[in-house]
Design a protein around this motif. Structure first.
Motif, PDB file in Angstrom:
ATOM      1  N   GLY A  85      29.534   2.998   5.437  1.00 57.26           N
ATOM      2  CA  GLY A  85      28.354   2.255   5.009  1.00 57.26           C
ATOM      3  C   GLY A  85      28.351   0.850   5.569  1.00 57.26           C
ATOM      4  O   GLY A  85      28.754   0.619   6.710  1.00 57.26           O
ATOM      5  N   PHE A  86      27.949  -0.106   4.742  1.00 57.52           N
ATOM      6  CA  PHE A  86      27.898  -1.494   5.211  1.00 57.52           C
ATOM      7  C   PHE A  86      29.271  -2.149   5.171  1.00 57.52           C
ATOM      8  O   PHE A  86      30.208  -1.641   4.553  1.00 57.52           O
ATOM      9  CB  PHE A  86      26.887  -2.301   4.394  1.00 57.52           C
ATOM     10  N   THR A  87      29.371  -3.296   5.845  1.00 59.39           N
ATOM     11  CA  THR A  87      30.611  -4.060   5.894  1.00 59.39           C
ATOM     12  C   THR A  87      30.395  -5.436   5.262  1.00 59.39           C
ATOM     13  O   THR A  87      29.259  -5.794   4.925  1.00 59.39           O
ATOM     14  CB  THR A  87      31.078  -4.270   7.342  1.00 59.39           C
ATOM     15  N   PHE A  88      31.466  -6.207   5.144  1.00 61.63           N
ATOM     16  CA  PHE A  88      31.337  -7.567   4.623  1.00 61.63           C
ATOM     17  C   PHE A  88      30.452  -8.403   5.536  1.00 61.63           C
ATOM     18  O   PHE A  88      29.660  -9.220   5.070  1.00 61.63           O
ATOM     19  CB  PHE A  88      32.716  -8.214   4.486  1.00 61.63           C
ATOM     20  N   ASP A  89      30.567  -8.187   6.847  1.00 61.48           N
ATOM     21  CA  ASP A  89      29.711  -8.908   7.789  1.00 61.48           C
ATOM     22  C   ASP A  89      28.244  -8.569   7.563  1.00 61.48           C
ATOM     23  O   ASP A  89      27.368  -9.434   7.708  1.00 61.48           O
ATOM     24  CB  ASP A  89      30.102  -8.570   9.235  1.00 61.48           C
ATOM     25  N   ASP A  90      27.967  -7.315   7.205  1.00 59.85           N
ATOM     26  CA  ASP A  90      26.582  -6.923   6.908  1.00 59.85           C
ATOM     27  C   ASP A  90      26.061  -7.658   5.676  1.00 59.85           C
ATOM     28  O   ASP A  90      24.890  -8.050   5.615  1.00 59.85           O
ATOM     29  CB  ASP A  90      26.491  -5.412   6.669  1.00 59.85           C
ATOM     30  N   VAL A  91      26.942  -7.841   4.694  1.00 59.64           N
ATOM     31  CA  VAL A  91      26.564  -8.576   3.484  1.00 59.64           C
ATOM     32  C   VAL A  91      26.195 -10.016   3.850  1.00 59.64           C
ATOM     33  O   VAL A  91      25.161 -10.540   3.422  1.00 59.64           O
ATOM     34  CB  VAL A  91      27.713  -8.571   2.451  1.00 59.64           C
ATOM     35  N   ALA A  92      27.060 -10.660   4.653  1.00 56.10           N
ATOM     36  CA  ALA A  92      26.806 -12.042   5.076  1.00 56.10           C
ATOM     37  C   ALA A  92      25.548 -12.122   5.934  1.00 56.10           C
ATOM     38  O   ALA A  92      24.732 -13.044   5.787  1.00 56.10           O
ATOM     39  CB  ALA A  92      28.010 -12.576   5.854  1.00 56.10           C
ATOM     40  N   ASP A  93      25.367 -11.146   6.832  1.00 53.34           N
ATOM     41  CA  ASP A  93      24.186 -11.109   7.701  1.00 53.34           C
ATOM     42  C   ASP A  93      22.909 -11.018   6.869  1.00 53.34           C
ATOM     43  O   ASP A  93      21.934 -11.737   7.118  1.00 53.34           O
ATOM     44  CB  ASP A  93      24.295  -9.909   8.643  1.00 53.34           C
TER      45      ASP A  93
END
Length: 217
Positions: A85-93
């Protein structure tokens, strides 16, 4: 034992790496067993502890509690990454894009006079983002996981902002009606209902302590 190089100071990327180690092969059994659901309550508790640090005006405590909140974010992001699924970078993005989009007066050419106008624009942009076409859509979007008093207050504010007076029908639960009315009265008086209940509870604890002390004399 994991061969991990210790540092004098760590950064966000170190936290992401440590979580990867804890969840990976040979990592911590407890961390590896957790799911979004199993640590859901932890997220709420850490947020409340951060709020308590703010109430106490304790920056050292706040720093620690914000770290615990960040840990929960990294934990959930890691579990999603493992599933593809999503990553921590996706959360920040995602949050960076949201901030840029909702601040057109900073990152665009929109002009605002004051903070009230900023909030008005924020709400309008959010409605478009969330595909909220009606006031009902906006009210239903208020998280049901919020404490009941806080949720009632947010729903009332949004309804009144849209031009709908706060009313309620003949609900089965009369206590619920009374609490809803108390929230309205608190807002009309400029009182935070959640904080008012906290203070009343604190006062009750202190009065109980006084009575208990007198009995033990």
């Amino acid at each position: 034992m994991i061969n991990y190089k210790r540092k004098e100071h760590y950064r966000v990327e170190d936290l992401v790496e440590i979580m990867s180690i804890l969840r990976g092969e040979g990592g911590c059994p407890w961390d590896r067993e957790q799911t979004h659901e199993s640590i859901r309550q932890n997220m709420l508790e850490e947020a409340y502890e951060a709020a308590e640090a703010i109430d106490l005006k304790n920056p050292e405590m706040l720093c620690e509690e914000l770290g615990d909140v960040l840990l929960q974010v990294v934990f959930h992001a890691r579990m999603e990454q493992e599933k593809g699924g999503f990553t921590f970078d996706d959360v920040a993005d995602g949050v960076c894009k949201k901030l840029i989009l909702r601040h057109p007066h900073i990152f665009g050419d929109v002009q605002v006079r004051d903070s009230d106008e900023v909030l008005k624009n924020w709400d309008a942009i959010k409605k478009v983002e969330k595909s909220q076409k009606t006031t009902t859509d906006t009210l239903r979007a208020v998280a049901r996981s919020l404490p009941a008093l806080i949720r009632a207050e947010k729903v009332q504010k949004k309804a009144e902002k849209a031009g709908f007076p706060v009313e309620y029908s003949d609900a089965e639960n009369k206590i619920g009606e009374k609490l809803f009315e108390i929230v309205r009265e608190a807002r009309a008086a400029g009182v935070d209902p959640e904080r008012a209940l906290e203070c009343a509870t604190d006062a009750f604890i202190e009065s109980t302590h006084k009575l208990e002390s007198e009995r033990n004399v």
